[in-house]
Scaffold this motif. Structure first.
Motif, PDB file in Angstrom:
ATOM      1  N   HIS A  24       0.813  -1.218   0.000  1.00 12.85           N
ATOM      2  CA  HIS A  24       0.000   0.000   0.000  1.00 12.85           C
ATOM      3  C   HIS A  24       0.848   1.270   0.000  1.00 12.85           C
ATOM      4  N   GLY A  25       2.035   1.162  -0.570  1.00 10.62           N
ATOM      5  CA  GLY A  25       2.889   2.328  -0.724  1.00 10.62           C
ATOM      6  C   GLY A  25       3.272   2.956   0.598  1.00 10.62           C
ATOM      7  N   ASP A  26       3.044   4.266   0.702  1.00 11.03           N
ATOM      8  CA  ASP A  26       3.429   5.003   1.907  1.00 11.03           C
ATOM      9  C   ASP A  26       2.366   4.980   2.999  1.00 11.03           C
ATOM     10  N   GLU A  27       1.214   4.370   2.724  1.00 12.85           N
ATOM     11  CA  GLU A  27       0.149   4.313   3.727  1.00 12.85           C
ATOM     12  C   GLU A  27       0.599   3.443   4.901  1.00 12.85           C
ATOM     13  N   PRO A  28       0.443   3.931   6.127  1.00  9.54           N
ATOM     14  CA  PRO A  28       0.815   3.121   7.287  1.00  9.54           C
ATOM     15  C   PRO A  28      -0.035   1.850   7.341  1.00  9.54           C
ATOM     16  N   VAL A  29       0.637   0.727   7.586  1.00 10.11           N
ATOM     17  CA  VAL A  29      -0.027  -0.576   7.587  1.00 10.11           C
ATOM     18  C   VAL A  29       0.237  -1.276   8.908  1.00 10.11           C
ATOM     19  N   GLN A  30      -0.790  -1.929   9.407  1.00  8.30           N
ATOM     20  CA  GLN A  30      -0.590  -2.830  10.536  1.00  8.30           C
ATOM     21  C   GLN A  30      -1.101  -4.201  10.110  1.00  8.30           C
ATOM     22  N   ALA A  31      -0.503  -5.233  10.650  1.00  5.70           N
ATOM     23  CA  ALA A  31      -0.862  -6.597  10.274  1.00  5.70           C
ATOM     24  C   ALA A  31      -1.225  -7.403  11.510  1.00  5.70           C
ATOM     25  N   HIS A  32      -2.197  -8.259  11.333  1.00  3.57           N
ATOM     26  CA  HIS A  32      -2.559  -9.242  12.358  1.00  3.57           C
ATOM     27  C   HIS A  32      -2.342 -10.606  11.695  1.00  3.57           C
ATOM     28  N   VAL A  33      -1.439 -11.398  12.244  1.00  6.17           N
ATOM     29  CA  VAL A  33      -1.036 -12.664  11.635  1.00  6.17           C
ATOM     30  C   VAL A  33      -1.695 -13.829  12.376  1.00  6.17           C
ATOM     31  N   LEU A  34      -2.283 -14.739  11.608  1.00  7.39           N
ATOM     32  CA  LEU A  34      -2.834 -15.980  12.142  1.00  7.39           C
ATOM     33  C   LEU A  34      -2.052 -17.155  11.579  1.00  7.39           C
ATOM     34  N   VAL A  35      -1.602 -18.030  12.453  1.00  8.10           N
ATOM     35  CA  VAL A  35      -0.919 -19.263  12.041  1.00  8.10           C
ATOM     36  C   VAL A  35      -1.660 -20.419  12.696  1.00  8.10           C
ATOM     37  N   PRO A  36      -2.194 -21.339  11.895  1.00  2.82           N
ATOM     38  CA  PRO A  36      -2.937 -22.452  12.487  1.00  2.82           C
ATOM     39  C   PRO A  36      -2.021 -23.484  13.130  1.00  2.82           C
ATOM     40  N   VAL A  37      -2.529 -24.092  14.178  1.00  3.41           N
ATOM     41  CA  VAL A  37      -1.856 -25.232  14.803  1.00  3.41           C
ATOM     42  C   VAL A  37      -2.413 -26.472  14.116  1.00  3.41           C
ATOM     43  N   SER A  77       7.375 -14.494  12.002  1.00  4.64           N
ATOM     44  CA  SER A  77       6.627 -13.601  11.109  1.00  4.64           C
ATOM     45  C   SER A  77       6.447 -12.227  11.724  1.00  4.64           C
ATOM     46  N   LEU A  78       6.087 -12.176  13.007  1.00  3.06           N
ATOM     47  CA  LEU A  78       5.905 -10.896  13.684  1.00  3.06           C
ATOM     48  C   LEU A  78       7.208 -10.111  13.753  1.00  3.06           C
ATOM     49  N   ALA A  79       8.297 -10.806  14.056  1.00  6.20           N
ATOM     50  CA  ALA A  79       9.598 -10.136  14.127  1.00  6.20           C
ATOM     51  C   ALA A  79       9.995  -9.577  12.762  1.00  6.20           C
ATOM     52  N   ALA A  80       9.791 -10.358  11.711  1.00  3.23           N
ATOM     53  CA  ALA A  80      10.160  -9.912  10.365  1.00  3.23           C
ATOM     54  C   ALA A  80       9.328  -8.708   9.929  1.00  3.23           C
ATOM     55  N   LEU A  81       8.035  -8.729  10.218  1.00  3.07           N
ATOM     56  CA  LEU A  81       7.189  -7.587   9.869  1.00  3.07           C
ATOM     57  C   LEU A  81       7.603  -6.342  10.648  1.00  3.07           C
ATOM     58  N   SER A  82       7.881  -6.493  11.922  1.00  2.00           N
ATOM     59  CA  SER A  82       8.310  -5.359  12.750  1.00  2.00           C
ATOM     60  C   SER A  82       9.616  -4.761  12.241  1.00  2.00           C
ATOM     61  N   GLU A  83      10.523  -5.616  11.775  1.00  2.00           N
ATOM     62  CA  GLU A  83      11.820  -5.145  11.269  1.00  2.00           C
ATOM     63  C   GLU A  83      11.675  -4.221  10.071  1.00  2.00           C
ATOM     64  N   VAL A  84      10.614  -4.392   9.281  1.00  2.00           N
ATOM     65  CA  VAL A  84      10.427  -3.531   8.111  1.00  2.00           C
ATOM     66  C   VAL A  84       9.425  -2.415   8.378  1.00  2.00           C
ATOM     67  N   GLY A  85       9.065  -2.218   9.644  1.00  2.00           N
ATOM     68  CA  GLY A  85       8.228  -1.092  10.016  1.00  2.00           C
ATOM     69  C   GLY A  85       6.730  -1.338  10.000  1.00  2.00           C
ATOM     70  N   VAL A  86       6.326  -2.589   9.878  1.00  2.00           N
ATOM     71  CA  VAL A  86       4.897  -2.899   9.924  1.00  2.00           C
ATOM     72  C   VAL A  86       4.528  -3.228  11.359  1.00  2.00           C
ATOM     73  N   GLN A  87       3.581  -2.477  11.902  1.00  2.92           N
ATOM     74  CA  GLN A  87       3.087  -2.773  13.239  1.00  2.92           C
ATOM     75  C   GLN A  87       2.384  -4.125  13.157  1.00  2.92           C
ATOM     76  N   ALA A  88       2.818  -5.096  13.979  1.00  2.00           N
ATOM     77  CA  ALA A  88       2.288  -6.453  13.832  1.00  2.00           C
ATOM     78  C   ALA A  88       1.935  -7.091  15.162  1.00  2.00           C
ATOM     79  N   GLY A  89       0.841  -7.805  15.137  1.00  6.00           N
ATOM     80  CA  GLY A  89       0.405  -8.626  16.248  1.00  6.00           C
ATOM     81  C   GLY A  89      -0.116  -9.917  15.656  1.00  6.00           C
ATOM     82  N   GLY A  90      -0.435 -10.859  16.491  1.00  7.54           N
ATOM     83  CA  GLY A  90      -0.950 -12.093  15.930  1.00  7.54           C
ATOM     84  C   GLY A  90      -1.308 -13.100  16.980  1.00  7.54           C
ATOM     85  N   GLU A  91      -1.747 -14.245  16.496  1.00  7.87           N
ATOM     86  CA  GLU A  91      -2.156 -15.323  17.383  1.00  7.87           C
ATOM     87  C   GLU A  91      -2.171 -16.636  16.617  1.00  7.87           C
TER      88      GLU A  91
END
Length: 152
Positions: A24-37, A77-91
């Motif tokens: 999304h270019g310069d638009e601030p992005v946040q991500a919520h990551v889901l990984v199934p067990v 995944s959360l660490a990698a997203l944070s490293e590039v400036g994407v606010q990330a959370g997940g479960e």
């Protein structure tokens, strides 16, 4: 802030993370990551997918520590997203990752599904992306992990 729900089977690759960050270019992005067990042994459809992809000895057993595997994938995944400036959370997602994604998608602007190819499910439109799209009506991008290939 634009919110993306990411549903993935494994840890996001550097390529996947860069794609999400730049989508999304310069638009601030946040991500919520889901990984199934993964709590079930592979099915006939999983085996057909493996054979269709040229893997003559498909995986037939359950991972020895499915919860640990999923948690490691989520943390990476959360660490990698944070490293590039994407606010990330997940479960971690439960036995029904699509149901969990549908619930989480109510708080997202779009959904990105990152998986290995699942040829049989994709052909029958029973893959995660198709099911989430049908249930939510949200924009869903389905990409093959670590590649530029867009499935749907």
């Amino acid at each position: 802030m634009y919110t993306i729900l990411v549903l993935t089977e494994d840890a996001l690759t550097a390529h996947d993370v860069a794609r999400i960050a730049a989508l999304h270019g310069d638009e601030p992005v946040q991500a919520h990551v889901l990984v199934p067990v993964e709590t079930h042994a592979p099915t006939l459809v999983d085996t057909l997918d493996e054979v269709a992809l040229g893997r003559l000895v498909p995986r037939t057993e359950l991972r020895s520590d499915p919860s640990g595997y999923a948690q490691t994938a989520l943390d990476a995944s959360l660490a990698a997203l944070s490293e590039v400036g994407v606010q990330a959370g997940g479960e971690l997602a439960g036995d029904d990752p699509v149901g969990d994604a549908v619930t989480a998608a109510t708080r997202a602007d779009e959904v990105i599904v990152v998986t290995a190819p699942h040829l049989v499910e994709e052909a029958l439109r029973r893959d995660w992306a198709s099911r989430v799209r049908e249930a939510t009506g949200k924009p869903v991008l389905h990409v093959v992990a670590g590649t530029d290939r867009v499935v749907s």
